[in-house]
Structure formats: structure tokens, C-alpha cells
Motif scaffolding. Structure first.
Motif, PDB file in Angstrom:
ATOM      1  N   GLU A  76      65.946  62.948  49.940  1.00 43.58           N
ATOM      2  CA  GLU A  76      65.682  63.913  49.320  1.00 43.58           C
ATOM      3  C   GLU A  76      65.251  63.684  48.640  1.00 43.58           C
ATOM      4  N   ALA A  77      66.045  63.179  47.044  1.00 41.52           N
ATOM      5  CA  ALA A  77      65.418  63.035  46.169  1.00 41.52           C
ATOM      6  C   ALA A  77      64.081  62.136  45.698  1.00 41.52           C
ATOM      7  N   MET A  78      63.663  61.803  46.422  1.00 43.01           N
ATOM      8  CA  MET A  78      62.241  61.274  46.867  1.00 43.01           C
ATOM      9  C   MET A  78      61.246  62.511  46.726  1.00 43.01           C
ATOM     10  N   GLU A  79      62.039  63.212  47.919  1.00 43.98           N
ATOM     11  CA  GLU A  79      60.727  64.165  47.780  1.00 43.98           C
ATOM     12  C   GLU A  79      61.258  65.669  47.005  1.00 43.98           C
ATOM     13  N   HIS A  80      61.248  65.504  45.755  1.00 45.34           N
ATOM     14  CA  HIS A  80      62.463  66.618  44.529  1.00 45.34           C
ATOM     15  C   HIS A  80      61.955  66.129  43.205  1.00 45.34           C
ATOM     16  N   ILE A 100      52.682  47.529  48.019  1.00 46.91           N
ATOM     17  CA  ILE A 100      53.579  49.398  48.467  1.00 46.91           C
ATOM     18  C   ILE A 100      53.639  49.037  49.603  1.00 46.91           C
ATOM     19  N   ALA A 101      54.960  49.364  50.189  1.00 48.99           N
ATOM     20  CA  ALA A 101      54.987  49.944  51.539  1.00 48.99           C
ATOM     21  C   ALA A 101      56.617  51.669  51.172  1.00 48.99           C
ATOM     22  N   ALA A 102      56.049  53.048  51.902  1.00 47.27           N
ATOM     23  CA  ALA A 102      56.424  53.790  51.011  1.00 47.27           C
ATOM     24  C   ALA A 102      56.369  54.375  53.073  1.00 47.27           C
ATOM     25  N   ILE A 103      58.070  54.935  53.130  1.00 46.08           N
ATOM     26  CA  ILE A 103      58.131  55.922  54.477  1.00 46.08           C
ATOM     27  C   ILE A 103      58.432  57.312  53.760  1.00 46.08           C
ATOM     28  N   CYS A 104      58.041  58.546  54.568  1.00 53.42           N
ATOM     29  CA  CYS A 104      59.114  59.551  54.699  1.00 53.42           C
ATOM     30  C   CYS A 104      59.467  59.805  53.239  1.00 53.42           C
ATOM     31  N   GLY A 105      59.759  60.255  52.551  1.00 61.01           N
ATOM     32  CA  GLY A 105      59.849  60.693  51.078  1.00 61.01           C
ATOM     33  C   GLY A 105      59.550  60.420  49.913  1.00 61.01           C
ATOM     34  N   ALA A 106      59.413  58.869  50.361  1.00 60.23           N
ATOM     35  CA  ALA A 106      58.750  57.740  49.363  1.00 60.23           C
ATOM     36  C   ALA A 106      57.284  58.492  49.492  1.00 60.23           C
ATOM     37  N   THR A 107      56.432  59.030  50.014  1.00 55.05           N
ATOM     38  CA  THR A 107      55.331  59.069  50.172  1.00 55.05           C
ATOM     39  C   THR A 107      55.045  60.384  48.676  1.00 55.05           C
ATOM     40  N   SER A 108      55.582  60.690  49.267  1.00 54.70           N
ATOM     41  CA  SER A 108      55.466  62.104  48.434  1.00 54.70           C
ATOM     42  C   SER A 108      55.434  61.606  46.606  1.00 54.70           C
ATOM     43  N   LEU A 109      56.694  60.002  46.500  1.00 54.45           N
ATOM     44  CA  LEU A 109      56.888  59.910  45.237  1.00 54.45           C
ATOM     45  C   LEU A 109      55.249  59.118  44.736  1.00 54.45           C
ATOM     46  N   LEU A 110      54.197  58.891  45.518  1.00 58.17           N
ATOM     47  CA  LEU A 110      53.361  58.425  45.339  1.00 58.17           C
ATOM     48  C   LEU A 110      51.585  59.223  45.405  1.00 58.17           C
ATOM     49  N   ALA A 111      52.011  60.269  46.531  1.00 61.12           N
ATOM     50  CA  ALA A 111      51.012  61.229  45.768  1.00 61.12           C
ATOM     51  C   ALA A 111      51.377  61.763  45.106  1.00 61.12           C
ATOM     52  N   GLN A 112      52.770  62.176  44.236  1.00 57.73           N
ATOM     53  CA  GLN A 112      52.907  63.328  42.907  1.00 57.73           C
ATOM     54  C   GLN A 112      52.375  62.555  41.616  1.00 57.73           C
ATOM     55  N   HIS A 113      51.645  61.062  42.040  1.00 60.74           N
ATOM     56  CA  HIS A 113      51.163  60.501  40.972  1.00 60.74           C
ATOM     57  C   HIS A 113      50.342  59.878  41.559  1.00 60.74           C
ATOM     58  N   THR A 122      49.285  58.009  55.193  1.00 59.45           N
ATOM     59  CA  THR A 122      50.146  59.177  56.496  1.00 59.45           C
ATOM     60  C   THR A 122      50.555  59.275  55.521  1.00 59.45           C
ATOM     61  N   SER A 123      52.610  61.150  55.620  1.00 52.13           N
ATOM     62  CA  SER A 123      53.451  60.872  55.297  1.00 52.13           C
ATOM     63  C   SER A 123      53.441  61.975  56.408  1.00 52.13           C
ATOM     64  N   ASN A 124      54.715  62.932  56.674  1.00 51.09           N
ATOM     65  CA  ASN A 124      56.062  63.701  57.461  1.00 51.09           C
ATOM     66  C   ASN A 124      55.007  65.110  57.391  1.00 51.09           C
ATOM     67  N   ASN A 125      54.269  65.320  56.892  1.00 48.90           N
ATOM     68  CA  ASN A 125      53.043  66.461  57.001  1.00 48.90           C
ATOM     69  C   ASN A 125      51.997  66.422  56.136  1.00 48.90           C
ATOM     70  N   LEU A 126      50.777  66.681  56.182  1.00 50.67           N
ATOM     71  CA  LEU A 126      50.212  67.657  55.136  1.00 50.67           C
ATOM     72  C   LEU A 126      50.240  68.610  54.193  1.00 50.67           C
ATOM     73  N   GLU A 127      50.599  69.462  55.069  1.00 45.70           N
ATOM     74  CA  GLU A 127      50.337  70.879  53.993  1.00 45.70           C
ATOM     75  C   GLU A 127      52.192  70.621  53.906  1.00 45.70           C
ATOM     76  N   VAL A 128      52.922  69.885  53.948  1.00 45.61           N
ATOM     77  CA  VAL A 128      54.296  69.516  53.459  1.00 45.61           C
ATOM     78  C   VAL A 128      54.108  68.715  51.902  1.00 45.61           C
ATOM     79  N   LEU A 129      53.351  67.308  52.191  1.00 48.35           N
ATOM     80  CA  LEU A 129      52.697  66.910  50.954  1.00 48.35           C
ATOM     81  C   LEU A 129      51.999  67.455  50.139  1.00 48.35           C
ATOM     82  N   LYS A 130      51.426  68.278  50.078  1.00 48.85           N
ATOM     83  CA  LYS A 130      50.871  69.441  49.602  1.00 48.85           C
ATOM     84  C   LYS A 130      51.357  69.833  48.709  1.00 48.85           C
ATOM     85  N   MET A 131      52.526  70.591  49.717  1.00 52.47           N
ATOM     86  CA  MET A 131      53.872  71.234  48.539  1.00 52.47           C
ATOM     87  C   MET A 131      54.466  70.556  47.922  1.00 52.47           C
ATOM     88  N   MET A 132      55.083  69.183  48.527  1.00 49.34           N
ATOM     89  CA  MET A 132      55.564  68.009  46.948  1.00 49.34           C
ATOM     90  C   MET A 132      54.767  67.797  45.803  1.00 49.34           C
TER      91      MET A 132
END
Length: 343
Positions: A76-80, A100-113, A122-132
Motif C-alpha cells: 500500500e505504501a508504494m501505491e500512495h 529493475i523488476a517491479a510488481i504490483c504497487g511498485a509499478t506505480s512508483l515507476l510510473a509516478q517518476h 504492465t501493472s494491476n490496471n491501466l486506469e488505476v495506474l493513471k490515478m496513482m
């Protein structure tokens, strides 16, 4: 070729401990790769499953280390937006062409930066990734599949622990290690699994040869034709696929061994030499189907013997090959069932 010597795994308070577990076990058990866990400060953390973990290093030490693979689990910390302290390490490793190998919320960290803006991922869901990740610009590169490897970045959804591990193993060619491949096949849905089942008793009509490897090869396409003809002459009803039974064959070209070539039949009838017709007893074995050309049979045998070693089982010197389907014009269609007897 991507070389893997040192694997660092980031752990943090509440990290999803199951997500990197399969990859870590495979690497840690079946290779000589050095695995190091680290947290931001080097202090102990509690995983999402309440596993108390005392890391071996801190982020400061990781920044000075020689790292070939950085595994980032979710949580959860990664996602936020937490753990941004990792960004310099990620940038450093990518600049060095490390992985770098990222899974689940760690993909959000990569996307955020911005790390996913120009690579397939990939990630958990494209629309969720856009929100995160409001500044994320990689939607056109997103693939809705369990795991993706592109360049030096591996990403996976949180439910894709097995594809995540497989992507890592494939990236570093680790599945060429027979023990690792045999173990991982039990998790891989696309793998043909060995079976530990008794081979049942059946009636067998055959001719016995004392031969070596060269002599054996001379029997291909000739011996079994003769078995069919003689079975018909003897009034036997064939009820299964042709089979070669090896006694004490060690694979060496000059070793003399016993080879029985024949067919399953519905009953035992008297036959004349050099033919035999008898009921074979059941025996314990490990078996596996080989699909494709026979010149690749050694690969399947290698996996089976590696598995026997892992299972601490000893072969008894008796092996059967049952030719469930064979096509000399299209050998890629062949299906061969291999049974290795156990002590």
C-alpha cells in the motif's frame, strides 16, 4: 547476455511478502547468486503478512553496491507515493543497464517518476495506474497481461507472482539450470510436468537385443516394423503404442546394454525365438512426455534426472520409451512418453 551475480530486494513496512517470494526462492536455492535484502535505513520491517524481516543492508549501502537485479515488491505504501528515496538508486541502475523488476504497487512508483513512459509494461490496471500516477505518459505502451519484460525493466500485476518470477528467470537465462527448471515447472501452467506414478502391468511382445548406441540407431524404423509383422503371424492383438525398454543404458556410445523392442498385446501366447511374449510386472517410475523431435530427447531426460536428484530418488537402470505418436516426415509432431524406473 544479462549476467546475474547480485540481487537486491527492497523491503519496507507492510510490503507484500508473497510477491517476490517465488523469484527469491528460485534464485536463492538453485543458483549461486548473492541475494541481499535492504530497507531504507537498514532497520527491521514487518511485512504485510506480519513477517519480521531484518534486512542485510540500508539504501545507502545499496547505492554503493554492485547490483545486477533490483526487485521491488508492492504494498500500500508504494501505491500512495512512499519510498521515493529509491529513485536515485533506480536511476543509477538503469543508467548502468542493470535490471529493475517491479510488481504490483511498485509499478506505480515507476510510473509516478516517468520510468514507464517509453517502454512496454504492465501493472494491476491501466486506469488505476493513471490515478496513482497523474503525470504518467505511458498508456500507449501498457499491456494488459500478467508480466512484461522490456529492455531492462520487468513489470507485473500483483496476482502474477509466477509470471513475474518466470520473466526474471528468462531475462537472466536461469531456466537453463536443470534443477531450477524442474522445480519451476511445478508452478508454470505451460510446462509438461513429470508424474510419480506406478507403471501398470501389461502383456508385452518383443525381441531382445544386446547392443550399443550405434547398433541401437540401426534399429530405428526397421525393428518395430518386424515386430508388427511377427505379432500378426503369432495371432496377437496389439493394444498400445510401440515401446523400447532399456536395461542399464548409460548413454555412453560403447556401452553394451539390453534393449527390448516390442508392442503391448491383449494376451500372452506361445512364440518362437527370438521372440518373447510375457506379462511385465508393475514398477515405480517417474514419467514425462517429450513432445517433438527425438534429437531433443536428451533435454527431457536431463530434466527428469535433475528432478530425481532434487527428490532424492535413485534410478534402477530400467527405462521405457513409449512412442505414443511418431511421424518421420514431421518429427515435431512426435509424442514420446518416458518412464524411468526407481529403486
Amino acid at each position: 547476455m544479462n549476467q546475474l551475480r547480485n540481487c537486491y530486494v527492497f523491503v519496507f513496512e507492510g510490503y507484500s511478502d508473497w510477491e517476490p517470494a517465488l523469484a527469491m526462492y528460485g534464485i536463492g536455492t538453485f543458483t549461486d547468486v548473492n541475494i541481499v535484502t535492504f530497507s531504507l535505513t537498514g532497520e527491521a520491517v514487518s511485512s504485510g503478512g506480519k513477517l519480521q524481516v531484518q534486512p542485510q543492508a540500508s539504501l545507502a549501502q545499496a547505492l554503493e553496491a554492485d547490483i545486477d537485479l533490483l526487485i521491488l515488491p508492492g504494498g500500500e505504501a508504494m501505491e500512495h507515493g512512499a519510498n521515493t528515496e529509491l529513485i536515485p538508486l533506480i536511476e543509477q541502475l538503469l543508467a548502468q543497464q542493470k535490471t529493475i523488476a517491479a510488481i504490483c504497487g511498485a509499478t506505480s512508483l515507476l510510473a509516478q517518476h516517468g520510468f514507464l513512459d517509453h517502454i512496454t509494461h504492465t501493472s494491476n490496471n491501466l486506469e488505476v495506474l493513471k490515478m496513482m500516477a497523474p503525470d504518467y505518459k505511458g498508456a500507449a505502451q501498457y499491456q494488459d497481461i500478467p508480466a512484461v519484460a522490456d529492455k531492462q525493466v520487468i513489470t507485473a500485476s500483483g496476482t502474477a507472482m509466477i509470471p513475474f518470477a518466470k520473466a526474471i528467470f528468462q531475462h537472466f537465462n536461469l531456466l537453463e539450470t536443470e534443477n531450477l527448471q524442474f522445480w519451476f515447472n511445478f508452478f508454470d501452467n505451460n510446462a509438461v510436468l513429470p508424474e510419480m506414478l506406478p507403471a501398470l502391468s501389461f502383456h508385452f511382445f518383443y525381441q531382445r537385443y544386446e547392443t550399443n548406441y550405434q547398433g541401437m540407431m540401426a534399429l530405428v524404423r526397421t525393428a518395430i516394423r518386424e515386430v508388427y509383422l511377427e505379432a500378426a503371424k503369432a495371432g496377437l492383438e496389439v493394444c498400445g503404442a510401440p515401446a523400447w525398454h532399456y536395461h542399464n543404458f548409460d548413454g555412453q556410445p560403447d556401452t553394451i546394454f539390453t534393449l527390448d523392442i516390442g508392442l503391448p498385446v491383449t494376451s500372452v501366447l506361445p512364440v518362437s525365438a527370438p521372440w518373447h511374449c510375457e506379462t511385465l510386472p508393475p514398477f515405480n517410475c517417474v514419467s514425462m512426455q517429450h513432445r517433438g523431435q527425438w534429437d531433443k530427447l536428451a533435454d527431457t531426460y536431463g530434466s527428469l534426472f535433475a528432478g530425481l536428484q532434487l527428490l532424492n530418488k535413485q534410478p534402477n537402470g530400467y527405462t521405457r520409451e513409449q512412442y505414443l505418436r511418431y511421424n518421420f516426415e514431421q518429427p515435431e509432431q512426435n509424442i514420446t512418453n518416458i518412464q524411468i524406473g526407481l529403486q
